[in-house]
Design a protein around this motif. Structure first.
Motif, PDB file in Angstrom:
ATOM      1  N   PHE A 331       0.824  -1.207   0.000  1.00  0.00           N
ATOM      2  CA  PHE A 331       0.000   0.000   0.000  1.00  0.00           C
ATOM      3  C   PHE A 331       0.862   1.264   0.000  1.00  0.00           C
ATOM      4  O   PHE A 331       0.659   2.177  -0.809  1.00  0.00           O
ATOM      5  CB  PHE A 331      -0.915  -0.010   1.233  1.00  0.00           C
ATOM      6  N   THR A 332       1.849   1.303   0.892  1.00  0.00           N
ATOM      7  CA  THR A 332       2.685   2.498   1.035  1.00  0.00           C
ATOM      8  C   THR A 332       3.502   2.782  -0.222  1.00  0.00           C
ATOM      9  O   THR A 332       3.539   3.914  -0.710  1.00  0.00           O
ATOM     10  CB  THR A 332       3.634   2.343   2.241  1.00  0.00           C
ATOM     11  N   SER A 334       2.962   1.727  -3.287  1.00  0.00           N
ATOM     12  CA  SER A 334       2.078   2.066  -4.412  1.00  0.00           C
ATOM     13  C   SER A 334       1.671   3.535  -4.338  1.00  0.00           C
ATOM     14  O   SER A 334       1.699   4.256  -5.345  1.00  0.00           O
ATOM     15  CB  SER A 334       0.825   1.187  -4.403  1.00  0.00           C
ATOM     16  N   LEU A 335       1.306   3.989  -3.136  1.00  0.00           N
ATOM     17  CA  LEU A 335       0.871   5.375  -2.966  1.00  0.00           C
ATOM     18  C   LEU A 335       2.007   6.359  -3.217  1.00  0.00           C
ATOM     19  O   LEU A 335       1.848   7.339  -3.953  1.00  0.00           O
ATOM     20  CB  LEU A 335       0.311   5.562  -1.552  1.00  0.00           C
ATOM     21  N   SER A 440      -3.003   1.397  -4.804  1.00  0.00           N
ATOM     22  CA  SER A 440      -3.012   1.559  -3.342  1.00  0.00           C
ATOM     23  C   SER A 440      -4.426   1.400  -2.786  1.00  0.00           C
ATOM     24  O   SER A 440      -4.620   0.842  -1.701  1.00  0.00           O
ATOM     25  CB  SER A 440      -2.413   2.914  -2.957  1.00  0.00           C
TER      26      SER A 440
END
Length: 475
Positions: A331-332, A334-335, A440
């Protein structure tokens, strides 16, 4: 073959040794990919070791042939891994690396250069199909993520190794050094065991127990070894009734099809995050950024800088993956990758309108994109894909996702420059940025945490399609 416990009972050292040796061919493959950067400049110069400089078409053919060979190679490696075993298939990967450097030492003719790159395509397929599967199958749940990340560490370190020696050593000296690595691996890996999962599949239960005991540094009579064996046998039994055409069986099963869709999304996210074209477009970005601030880097220095960023990112992933978890890291990264790509696109757009933005900004965003790819998007996609399928489907799924990734890379490199020339580079980078931000969001809603979890628990999460999503947090 007998295996001896050289370390204290319960130690994980044998797993680390085995995983390290499993990933040596990945290092050798990374070196062969990195070879193109400094050697292309040499082979196209007046000082070319072949006498006549290579043309752009010849260089493009050399670069592309590895990806084309990799596509059928992915399925070949998956079939061989299930047929002759992970160990023999891994040694075949090292043999293909040996063939690469022997061919280059033998001749500098165009046909030899292209044939050598075709052997690289076989190594590429094995590096991203056989090695992650093999690593997963020799690791216990508590460290399988950390060991799974070694593939990206090995790849990026191989790249950086070649960037460095390519800048300081002679052409044939580099070839001899690169030949030495897979040759040594072929000898050393003879002492390593076969995957316990493969041994159970072949009915070699006693050998599987001995291998697991050696890997876990425990006695063959230890209850945890018995429990792990029973878990593997249960997994194999659950797969017995599956259709022989594995992709058909996957699509007919609701849970498996969800897992396959997840594997395809995280794999494509890695390829469409912008890292591939960024690595190829880095020279031009550096050239634009250096016009006014005096930052002057040669192409080899640029490659070394980005190689160092990749190594740092992949090493960080291996260190924190068992603490932070797969979902939080994916997640991190990707963001952050999405935001950095959008900022880079905005910098190019501002330049078109003659607006001022700092010239260090593209270098920062470039490094952030490469760092996010090597620290999250690349290793987590491999780790997660290996963890959400049983032995029977693991090879087929890994081959399918890697073949799709190779095809995406080939077309991405093929159309990127024409696309940039027609609609502008800012549009291309906005696309990468929005895709990463979408990824994300997808992670929050659809990607389950797989850290230290068994397959049944992961599938329970996949089947809870209406559960309230939670933003991933570090453990």
């Amino acid at each position: 073959m007998k295996f001896y416990r050289l370390f204290s009972e319960g130690s994980r050292v044998n797993q680390f040794i085995c995983a390290f040796l499993i990933n040596v061919p990945v290092f050798a493959y990374g070196a062969s990919i990195g070879w193109m950067s400094p050697m292309t400049l040499l082979l196209q110069s007046e000082k070319s070791p072949r006498g006549t400089p290579l043309t752009d078409l010849e260089v493009s053919t050399m670069a592309a042939v590895a990806y084309l060979v990799c596509i059928p190679g992915d399925f070949m490696m998956a079939l061989l891994g299930d047929w002759i075993g992970r160990k023999k298939t891994l040694m075949l990967i090292s043999a293909s690396c040996v063939a690469t450097w022997v061919t280059l030492l033998f001749s500098t003719e165009v046909w030899a250069l292209i044939l050598a790159r075709a052997f690289v395509g076989i190594a590429m397929a094995g590096a991203y199909v056989t090695c992650p599967i093999y690593t997963k199958e020799i690791s216990d749940d508590s460290i399988r993520g950390a060991l799974g990340c070694l593939i990206v560490v090995s790849h990026t370190t191989g790249n950086l190794f070649l960037y460095i020696i390519g800048d300081i050593l002679k052409y044939r000296t580099i070839l001899w050094m690169c030949l030495f690595i897979p040759t040594c691996h072929l000898v050393l890996f003879m002492m390593m065991p076969e995957s316990p999962s493969y041994l159970v599949k072949k009915g070699k239960t006693e050998e599987a127990v001995r291998v697991m005991a050696w890997l876990r540094c425990k006695k063959v009579t230890d209850s945890s070894v018995t429990t792990e064996l029973q878990s593997l046998q249960k997994e194999q039994k659950n797969d017995e009734g599956a259709n022989n055409f594995l992709l058909k069986a996957i699509f007919k099963d609701r849970t498996l099809s969800r897992a396959f869709r997840l594997a395809m999304v995280v794999t494509l996210a890695r390829e469409v995050c912008g890292a591939v074209p960024v690595m190829n477009f880095a020279g031009e970005i550096f050239a634009i950024a250096s016009k006014e601030n005096g930052l002057i880097l040669s192409p080899n220095q640029q490659a070394m800088m980005l190689g160092a960023v990749q190594v740092a990112g992949s090493a960080l992933a291996s260190i924190i993956v068992e603490k932070a978890g797969r979902k939080f890291i994916l997640f991190t990264t990707s963001l952050v990758s999405g935001i950095s790509m959008c900022v880079l696109a905005s910098w190019f757009l501002a330049k078109d309108y003659e607006l001022y933005l700092p010239n260090w900004l593209p270098i920062l965003t470039l490094c952030l994109c490469i760092f996010c790819d090597s620290s999250g998007l690349a290793p987590m996609s491999l780790v997660i894909t290996g963890e959400i399928f049983s032995f029977k489907y693991r090879g087929t799924v890994m081959a399918t996702t890697m073949a799709t990734a190779s095809l995406a890379d080939f077309f991405q490199l093929l159309i990127f420059k024409p696309l940039v020339n027609s609609i502008g580079i800012h549009a291309a980078f906005y696309f990468f940025g929005f895709f990463c931000i979408f990824m994300s969001i997808y992670v929050i809603f659809y990607v389950p945490e797989t850290k230290s979890r068994c397959l049944e628990d992961i599938y329970d999460d996949l089947n809870k399609s209406k559960r309230k999503p939670k933003v991933p947090t570090a453990a």
